[in-house]
Design a protein around this motif. Structure first.
Motif, PDB file in Angstrom:
ATOM      1  N   PHE A   1       1.062  -1.592   0.243  1.00 32.57           N
ATOM      2  CA  PHE A   1      -0.211  -0.279  -0.310  1.00 32.57           C
ATOM      3  C   PHE A   1       1.024   1.421   0.202  1.00 32.57           C
ATOM      4  N   ILE A   2       1.542   1.172   0.023  1.00 31.28           N
ATOM      5  CA  ILE A   2       2.955   2.479  -0.089  1.00 31.28           C
ATOM      6  C   ILE A   2       4.165   1.969  -0.983  1.00 31.28           C
ATOM      7  N   PRO A  34       0.124  -4.438   6.756  1.00 33.38           N
ATOM      8  CA  PRO A  34      -0.648  -3.396   7.432  1.00 33.38           C
ATOM      9  C   PRO A  34       0.630  -2.308   6.920  1.00 33.38           C
ATOM     10  N   GLY A  35       0.313  -1.835   5.614  1.00 33.19           N
ATOM     11  CA  GLY A  35       1.340  -0.769   4.662  1.00 33.19           C
ATOM     12  C   GLY A  35       2.273  -1.125   3.712  1.00 33.19           C
ATOM     13  N   GLY A  36       3.625  -2.238   4.240  1.00 35.42           N
ATOM     14  CA  GLY A  36       3.952  -3.008   4.392  1.00 35.42           C
ATOM     15  C   GLY A  36       5.237  -1.787   4.406  1.00 35.42           C
ATOM     16  N   PRO A  37       6.588  -2.779   3.429  1.00 35.86           N
ATOM     17  CA  PRO A  37       7.984  -2.065   3.869  1.00 35.86           C
ATOM     18  C   PRO A  37       8.170  -0.498   3.504  1.00 35.86           C
ATOM     19  N   LEU A  61      -3.421   4.574  13.740  1.00 33.17           N
ATOM     20  CA  LEU A  61      -3.624   4.126  12.520  1.00 33.17           C
ATOM     21  C   LEU A  61      -5.197   3.939  12.265  1.00 33.17           C
ATOM     22  N   VAL A  62      -6.125   3.353  12.974  1.00 32.47           N
ATOM     23  CA  VAL A  62      -7.709   3.028  13.426  1.00 32.47           C
ATOM     24  C   VAL A  62      -7.661   4.685  13.958  1.00 32.47           C
ATOM     25  N   PHE A  75      -0.619   4.594   2.840  1.00 27.57           N
ATOM     26  CA  PHE A  75      -1.380   3.683   3.253  1.00 27.57           C
ATOM     27  C   PHE A  75      -3.074   4.342   4.379  1.00 27.57           C
ATOM     28  N   VAL A  76      -3.120   5.338   4.563  1.00 29.90           N
ATOM     29  CA  VAL A  76      -4.525   5.761   4.854  1.00 29.90           C
ATOM     30  C   VAL A  76      -5.627   5.838   3.848  1.00 29.90           C
TER      31      VAL A  76
END
Length: 276
Positions: A82-83, A116-119, A170-171, A133-134
């Motif tokens: 995602f990033i 969770p997003g990625g590296p 994040l949430v 990511f958001v």
């Protein structure tokens, strides 16, 4: 509580065969890998989905979760993420996740788990990565709300969201009750947290748990139950004390060469300890 086993350990098996093996091993549920070689959402046909549902029904086994974390159909476990700095490449992860939600809905799965997003990419800040990511997660959340399937972010060592505090941060930025936590006890143990103590803290966001053992040095290595250093009895005891009646899915993907024996060994451990 109920126990499932993830088919990401059964990558050398056809999905239908893996489901039958896990039902025969005594599991209540199966976590379906939404990736090749099992059920890859962008290419999954109505007939394929119908066959999976038939095998589940015939074997009286439920879907514990739909795993939309790995993406080896395109590259590997963590890419595309995602990033990604490249917008088109990042778009591939978002589009895949949207398709995964649709497939999960057709299967009747209650939720999917995602990375969770990625590296964090080299040269990019945590702030940039979190914003990216958001943005993607908000789009995913809209689809999750439309199809009635939760999307569970799974904190993992060395990725953008590693800890419970990072998950909470994040949430707080996502206005959707469909964005939840895939509580992987081993991952949280790896980053120095106490999974048992976190059950209460994360309870309002958790609808599913992953469980594996972890070596004493807390390196991120999914290990057969009872062969690491985690307090598995304490963790499951906390869930039991709280009246949790959902799924705990055993995730032992490194055991691809012996998935049937590994699944049966994990079930034997749970039965010997009085949990299953």
């Amino acid at each position: 509580m109920q126990f499932g086993f993830s088919t990401n350990a059964f990558r050398e098996y056809q999905l239908e065969d893996a489901i039958e093996e896990l039902a025969d091993a005594g599991y209540d549920g199966v976590e379906i890998l939404l990736d090749e070689p099992h059920l890859y959402p962008p290419n999954a046909t109505e007939d394929e989905i119908a066959r999976v549902r038939t095998v589940l029904d015939d074997n009286d086994i439920a879907i514990s979760n739909a795993n939309a974390f790995m993406l080896t159909a395109i590259e590997d476990f963590h890419h595309p993420s995602f990033i990604e700095p490249d917008e088109d490449y990042r778009r591939e992860r978002i589009d895949y996740t949207l398709a995964a939600l649709d497939t999960a809905a057709e299967l009747g799965a209650p939720h999917i788990s995602i990375e969770p997003g990625g590296p964090i990419p080299e040269g990019k800040s945590r702030e940039w990565a979190t914003d990216a990511f958001v943005d993607g997660l908000r789009e995913v959340a809209e689809r999750a709300e439309a199809v009635g399937v939760d999307v569970m972010v799974e904190p993992e060592p060395d990725l953008l969201i590693e800890t419970s505090d990072e998950f909470f941060d994040l949430v707080a930025r996502i206005d959707s009750e469909r964005v939840r936590c895939n509580f992987d006890a081993g991952h949280l143990y790896c980053v120095g947290e106490d999974p048992t103590a976190l059950v209460a803290d994360l309870d309002e966001f958790t609808t599913h748990y992953h469980l594996e053992d972890i070596p004493a040095d807390r390196r991120h290595e999914h290990t057969q139950l009872g062969e690491g250093s985690m307090d598995i009895d304490g963790f499951l005891g906390e869930l039991d004390d709280r009246g949790y009646d959902g799924f705990v899915t055993i995730e032992l993907y490194p055991y691809e060469e012996t998935p049937v024996e590994t699944a049966r060994g994990a079930m034997a451990y749970l039965e010997e300890r009085g949990w299953a």
